[in-house]
Write a protein that holds these residues in place. Structure first.
Motif, PDB file in Angstrom:
ATOM      1  N   THR A  78      32.444 -30.063   7.555  1.00 37.05           N
ATOM      2  CA  THR A  78      33.378 -29.027   7.991  1.00 37.05           C
ATOM      3  C   THR A  78      32.983 -28.555   9.454  1.00 37.05           C
ATOM      4  O   THR A  78      34.182 -28.328  10.293  1.00 37.05           O
ATOM      5  CB  THR A  78      33.027 -27.740   7.068  1.00 37.05           C
ATOM      6  OG1 THR A  78      32.873 -28.073   5.737  1.00 37.05           O
ATOM      7  CG2 THR A  78      33.849 -26.536   7.404  1.00 37.05           C
ATOM      8  N   GLU A  82      36.133 -29.155  12.097  1.00 39.99           N
ATOM      9  CA  GLU A  82      36.709 -27.903  12.780  1.00 39.99           C
ATOM     10  C   GLU A  82      36.709 -28.113  14.512  1.00 39.99           C
ATOM     11  O   GLU A  82      37.459 -27.595  14.976  1.00 39.99           O
ATOM     12  CB  GLU A  82      36.057 -26.713  12.411  1.00 39.99           C
ATOM     13  CG  GLU A  82      36.455 -26.387  10.845  1.00 39.99           C
ATOM     14  CD  GLU A  82      37.834 -26.175  10.504  1.00 39.99           C
ATOM     15  OE1 GLU A  82      38.619 -25.386  11.527  1.00 39.99           O
ATOM     16  OE2 GLU A  82      38.536 -26.440   9.704  1.00 39.99           O
ATOM     17  N   ILE A 130      29.316 -23.849   0.352  1.00 43.07           N
ATOM     18  CA  ILE A 130      30.845 -23.689   0.452  1.00 43.07           C
ATOM     19  C   ILE A 130      30.979 -22.485   1.468  1.00 43.07           C
ATOM     20  O   ILE A 130      31.694 -22.511   2.342  1.00 43.07           O
ATOM     21  CB  ILE A 130      31.680 -23.679  -0.568  1.00 43.07           C
ATOM     22  CG1 ILE A 130      31.815 -25.271  -1.232  1.00 43.07           C
ATOM     23  CG2 ILE A 130      33.169 -23.069  -0.293  1.00 43.07           C
ATOM     24  CD1 ILE A 130      32.496 -25.458  -2.318  1.00 43.07           C
ATOM     25  N   PRO A 131      30.609 -21.305   1.073  1.00 41.27           N
ATOM     26  CA  PRO A 131      30.455 -19.929   2.116  1.00 41.27           C
ATOM     27  C   PRO A 131      30.247 -20.392   3.512  1.00 41.27           C
ATOM     28  O   PRO A 131      30.687 -19.888   4.472  1.00 41.27           O
ATOM     29  CB  PRO A 131      29.803 -19.035   1.229  1.00 41.27           C
ATOM     30  CG  PRO A 131      30.076 -19.565  -0.363  1.00 41.27           C
ATOM     31  CD  PRO A 131      29.928 -20.772  -0.236  1.00 41.27           C
ATOM     32  N   SER A 133      29.561 -23.154   4.817  1.00 39.71           N
ATOM     33  CA  SER A 133      30.735 -24.202   5.306  1.00 39.71           C
ATOM     34  C   SER A 133      31.823 -23.287   6.095  1.00 39.71           C
ATOM     35  O   SER A 133      32.404 -23.797   7.105  1.00 39.71           O
ATOM     36  CB  SER A 133      30.857 -25.273   4.420  1.00 39.71           C
ATOM     37  OG  SER A 133      29.661 -26.013   3.960  1.00 39.71           O
ATOM     38  N   LEU A 134      32.224 -22.410   5.413  1.00 46.08           N
ATOM     39  CA  LEU A 134      33.612 -21.560   5.676  1.00 46.08           C
ATOM     40  C   LEU A 134      33.235 -21.009   7.005  1.00 46.08           C
ATOM     41  O   LEU A 134      34.344 -20.692   7.655  1.00 46.08           O
ATOM     42  CB  LEU A 134      33.982 -20.675   4.539  1.00 46.08           C
ATOM     43  CG  LEU A 134      34.561 -21.302   3.287  1.00 46.08           C
ATOM     44  CD1 LEU A 134      34.704 -20.411   2.238  1.00 46.08           C
ATOM     45  CD2 LEU A 134      36.034 -22.138   3.515  1.00 46.08           C
ATOM     46  N   ILE A 137      34.916 -22.335  10.036  1.00 43.80           N
ATOM     47  CA  ILE A 137      36.354 -22.320  10.401  1.00 43.80           C
ATOM     48  C   ILE A 137      36.419 -20.962  11.205  1.00 43.80           C
ATOM     49  O   ILE A 137      37.277 -20.888  12.077  1.00 43.80           O
ATOM     50  CB  ILE A 137      37.077 -22.160   8.937  1.00 43.80           C
ATOM     51  CG1 ILE A 137      37.221 -23.282   8.165  1.00 43.80           C
ATOM     52  CG2 ILE A 137      38.487 -21.818   9.362  1.00 43.80           C
ATOM     53  CD1 ILE A 137      37.441 -23.255   6.965  1.00 43.80           C
ATOM     54  N   CYS A 138      35.441 -19.938  10.983  1.00 46.73           N
ATOM     55  CA  CYS A 138      35.509 -18.823  11.477  1.00 46.73           C
ATOM     56  C   CYS A 138      35.231 -18.777  13.091  1.00 46.73           C
ATOM     57  O   CYS A 138      35.873 -18.393  14.225  1.00 46.73           O
ATOM     58  CB  CYS A 138      34.528 -17.822  11.180  1.00 46.73           C
ATOM     59  SG  CYS A 138      34.922 -16.967   9.518  1.00 46.73           S
ATOM     60  N   PRO A 268      34.412 -16.032   2.254  1.00 44.11           N
ATOM     61  CA  PRO A 268      35.716 -16.679   1.736  1.00 44.11           C
ATOM     62  C   PRO A 268      36.945 -15.734   2.359  1.00 44.11           C
ATOM     63  O   PRO A 268      37.971 -16.139   2.649  1.00 44.11           O
ATOM     64  CB  PRO A 268      35.581 -16.793   0.363  1.00 44.11           C
ATOM     65  CG  PRO A 268      34.097 -17.017   0.195  1.00 44.11           C
ATOM     66  CD  PRO A 268      33.440 -16.111   1.007  1.00 44.11           C
ATOM     67  N   VAL A 271      37.283 -15.565   6.247  1.00 44.97           N
ATOM     68  CA  VAL A 271      37.971 -16.820   6.785  1.00 44.97           C
ATOM     69  C   VAL A 271      39.451 -16.596   6.243  1.00 44.97           C
ATOM     70  O   VAL A 271      40.354 -16.906   7.232  1.00 44.97           O
ATOM     71  CB  VAL A 271      37.480 -18.059   6.081  1.00 44.97           C
ATOM     72  CG1 VAL A 271      38.315 -19.131   6.351  1.00 44.97           C
ATOM     73  CG2 VAL A 271      36.019 -18.165   6.410  1.00 44.97           C
ATOM     74  N   THR A 272      39.943 -16.422   5.110  1.00 47.18           N
ATOM     75  CA  THR A 272      41.100 -16.066   4.609  1.00 47.18           C
ATOM     76  C   THR A 272      42.001 -15.122   5.415  1.00 47.18           C
ATOM     77  O   THR A 272      42.962 -15.249   5.846  1.00 47.18           O
ATOM     78  CB  THR A 272      41.227 -15.679   3.104  1.00 47.18           C
ATOM     79  OG1 THR A 272      40.498 -16.737   2.343  1.00 47.18           O
ATOM     80  CG2 THR A 272      42.831 -15.559   2.679  1.00 47.18           C
TER      81      THR A 272
END
Length: 278
Positions: A78, A82, A130-131, A133-134, A137-138, A268, A271-272
């Motif tokens: 990730t 990114e 996963i959190p 890794s998200l 994205i931030c 999550p 990021v959304t």
């Protein structure tokens, strides 16, 4: 060092550990993107390992090492994608790496419930890796530009919420928030956490300009609400394991799961929100 800290009160341990850990994390994030990567890669791995150890206390046998390896691979991929060092097609590596879990369990003899252990292995990846890794994205805005402000701002809001909730709950807590899962948590504590987070959001809106002011207020609310649920979920997990703290790695704070549980469920939603509105 732990021996010296154990002689202090819980509050003193919390403050000292928070200062040392906070300075290290803030310094790494502010330094550059690789400092951020290194510190959160380490935190992700330690939290995963702690999760699998706790699951093992209840007689389960998740794949601790391979599950941790898989989670760290997802975090690494990730980050690199990114940052645009590799293409998005490399996400396809996740599927074969994770599928090996089934192959490994197939050759494990004398396991009464192999699929239960497979499920717990994947749960660690979903709940922890996963959190974290998200968050990659931030930290990367448009054109893979690294923004220490976004991740630091989220951490400041999380810490402000936790601190406000702790002191408000300690001194004013009367009305139970979710007594069945966490008897010590109160509505007064949650309100204190919200007030602290909104105050910090106001400061972030002034000093951190990578996001608009209303973005910070929205993120503060997300962290307070989702972070509270994250804390409750982790309390439910510990209650099912019949333990008080997830570990003793951080004096006064318990383990890494205790310290980052709010971030795991907040990530999550953050990021959304950022991808859609910011």
């Amino acid at each position: 060092m732990n021996q010296h800290l154990t002689k202090l009160s819980n509050l003193q341990q919390r403050i000292i550990a928070a200062l040392i850990g906070g300075i290290a994390i803030i310094g790494a994030i502010y330094w550059n993107q690789w400092g951020y990567f290194g510190v959160f890669f380490l935190i992700c791995g330690l939290t995963l390992r702690e999760f699998y150890q706790l699951v093992g206390l209840d007689g389960n046998a998740p794949l601790t090492y391979y599950g941790t390896f898989t989670g760290l691979c997802i975090f690494l991929l990730t980050f690199l994608i990114e940052k645009k060092l590799i293409g998005i097609e490399h996400y396809f590596w996740i599927s074969p790496i994770a599928s090996v879990i089934f192959f490994i369990k197939l050759y494990k003899k004398n396991e009464k419930k192999p699929f239960t252990n497979i499920a717990f292995t994947f749960l660690g990846i979903i709940y922890v890796a996963i959190p974290f890794s998200l968050l990659n994205i931030c930290v990367f805005l448009e054109d893979a530009v690294y923004s220490y402000q976004v991740i630091l701002g989220c951490l400041f809001l999380l810490w402000a919420s936790d601190t406000g909730a702790y002191f408000a709950g300690t001194y004013f807590g009367r009305t139970k928030l979710f007594e069945r899962v966490s008897p010590k948590k109160s509505w007064e504590g949650s309100i204190g956490g919200l007030c602290s987070a909104l105050i910090v959001a106001s400061l972030l809106a002034y000093f951190f300009t990578d996001l608009k002011y209303w973005h910070w207020y929205c993120i503060a609310i997300i962290i307070v609400v989702a972070g509270t649920y994250g804390d409750l979920v982790e309390s439910l997990f510990k209650r099912s394991m019949d333990i008080k703290d997830s570990g003793a790695s951080i004096p006064g704070h318990g383990g890494f799961l205790d310290r980052f549980d709010g971030l795991l469920l907040s990530a999550p939603f953050i990021v959304t929100f950022l991808r859609i509105f910011a």
